[in-house]
Design an enzyme around this catalytic site. Sequence first.
Site, PDB file in Angstrom:
ATOM      1  N   LYS A 268      60.999 -43.325  77.720  1.00 13.31           N
ATOM      2  CA  LYS A 268      61.260 -43.595  76.303  1.00 13.31           C
ATOM      3  C   LYS A 268      61.939 -42.421  75.575  1.00 13.31           C
ATOM      4  O   LYS A 268      63.146 -42.266  75.681  1.00 13.31           O
ATOM      5  CB  LYS A 268      59.977 -44.037  75.608  1.00 13.31           C
ATOM      6  CG  LYS A 268      59.446 -45.384  76.190  1.00 13.31           C
ATOM      7  CD  LYS A 268      58.357 -45.986  75.360  1.00 13.31           C
ATOM      8  CE  LYS A 268      57.684 -47.185  76.004  1.00 13.31           C
ATOM      9  NZ  LYS A 268      58.361 -48.449  75.806  1.00 13.31           N
TER      10      LYS A 268
ATOM     11  N   TYR B 172      48.909 -50.438  80.210  1.00 10.71           N
ATOM     12  CA  TYR B 172      50.115 -50.925  80.890  1.00 10.71           C
ATOM     13  C   TYR B 172      50.887 -49.706  81.356  1.00 10.71           C
ATOM     14  O   TYR B 172      51.093 -48.764  80.600  1.00 10.71           O
ATOM     15  CB  TYR B 172      50.960 -51.746  79.911  1.00 10.71           C
ATOM     16  CG  TYR B 172      52.262 -52.251  80.482  1.00 10.71           C
ATOM     17  CD1 TYR B 172      52.289 -53.329  81.365  1.00 10.71           C
ATOM     18  CD2 TYR B 172      53.472 -51.660  80.126  1.00 10.71           C
ATOM     19  CE1 TYR B 172      53.489 -53.806  81.879  1.00 10.71           C
ATOM     20  CE2 TYR B 172      54.671 -52.140  80.634  1.00 10.71           C
ATOM     21  CZ  TYR B 172      54.672 -53.203  81.505  1.00 10.71           C
ATOM     22  OH  TYR B 172      55.864 -53.669  82.021  1.00 10.71           O
TER      23      TYR B 172
ATOM     24  N   ASP C 150      49.749 -41.111  81.731  1.00 11.91           N
ATOM     25  CA  ASP C 150      50.974 -41.868  81.507  1.00 11.91           C
ATOM     26  C   ASP C 150      51.380 -41.620  80.061  1.00 11.91           C
ATOM     27  O   ASP C 150      50.853 -42.237  79.130  1.00 11.91           O
ATOM     28  CB  ASP C 150      50.725 -43.356  81.766  1.00 11.91           C
ATOM     29  CG  ASP C 150      51.969 -44.188  81.497  1.00 11.91           C
ATOM     30  OD1 ASP C 150      52.913 -43.663  80.863  1.00 11.91           O
ATOM     31  OD2 ASP C 150      51.981 -45.364  81.887  1.00 11.91           O
TER      32      ASP C 150
END
Length: 426
Positions: free
Chosen positions: A265, A142, A237
């Site tokens: 994050k 994802y 990623d």
Amino acid sequence: MTRNEELFARAQRTIPAGVNSPVRAFRSVGGTPRFLVRGQGPFVWDADGTRYVDYVGSWGPAIVGHAHPASVEAVRARALDGLSFGAPTELEIEMAETLVRRLPSLELVRLVSSGTEATMSALRLARGYTGRPKILKFEGCYHGHGDSLLVKAGSGALTFGQPSSAGVPPSIAGDTVVVPYNDLPAVEAAFREAPDAIACVIVEPVAGNMNLVRPAPGFLEGLRALCDRHGAVLIFDEVMTGFRVHARGVQGMTGITPDLTTLGKVIGGGMPVGAFGGRRAIMEKIAPLGPVYQAGTLSGNPVAVAAGLATLAATEAPGFYEALAARTKALTDGLAGAAKRQGVAFCADAVGGMFGLYFAARVPGDFAAIMACDKERFNRWFHLMLEEGFLFAPSAYEAGFVSAAHGDAEIAATIAAAERAFADVR
Ligand code: HOZ
């Protein structure tokens, strides 16, 4: 009716499913989401006043625990001088310098406001740089909710059984090539089938959105070699893994250097900060230096960046990552031991401060093995743990997170409660 139930009923009157991000709705595990009112260190409290040991950690950012004094003070101090300018600030330079220092693969880096924005921008850049249309991603990975990336995606898309989203036109999905994680021959075959058309390979170098799945030995090295051979851009990623698994991300842990990296994050420490960066020759294609457009009013927002810098500074304490990894491993070893004593087919894995829990006999190495885990048993265990005051991600397809604020007492209490829960789901 509990206060959580009241709030959930009220939320559903004005917010789709009562939540602003699908996994939070508890639909996969059933029951009522907890509406959180406070966090401190390893704990969060819900609207009914119940305290939980938190293993969600805002889905990764809370690496130093909730309401860390240095981050809170940085936000407070910065906010007094204005919330947003839409103009350059010195703090942004400090953030860029910190990221470039910690990830040597970054020569230039641009700040955005979320991981999704970072990956969308990195894809456009890879396409603009190579002049090629296609991207290659992995099943169950994802990368945020950009159109090209919602094809066989993980996280909420997987949790709700819709790994490919409605609303993504076939003309866009058709340019996304999807192959199984850890399957290098499949990547090779994709390059053979579309030589000169694949702009980039984007990968979670440790997957964390189909639960945690490690890269098999040689997988990341193989991706690097294939991208070099075919002139494609390799994008790591590291939105989830960046500064969560190691002081220098997966790239520092493995020594494999991507061309572009996306971050989010932890670099915002709980505030909205994302970033993408990499090789100068590629990054110089970004506007206004080059023809690839990307912009944002809140990009580099000073209050958000202040929180991120304070969090990153805290992670530079000597031995920070060693201690975090040891604590996370103590948790996963303890859980695995408790399950074994209770005769439950369960295992766990940890990479740095990130972990995976699997109701399966062996640690899964790919999406198919993840799908074979016992989701119903996970759901029952999840609720038993919640009742005892331990908050795990409400989905069998998400990684968990330990913070530096989780102490021996919290880990021991979690293992003891988990053993009771394993006995009940046996
Ligand atoms: N997609 C996020 C976890 N991988 C969940 C985000 C959220 O609900 O806040």
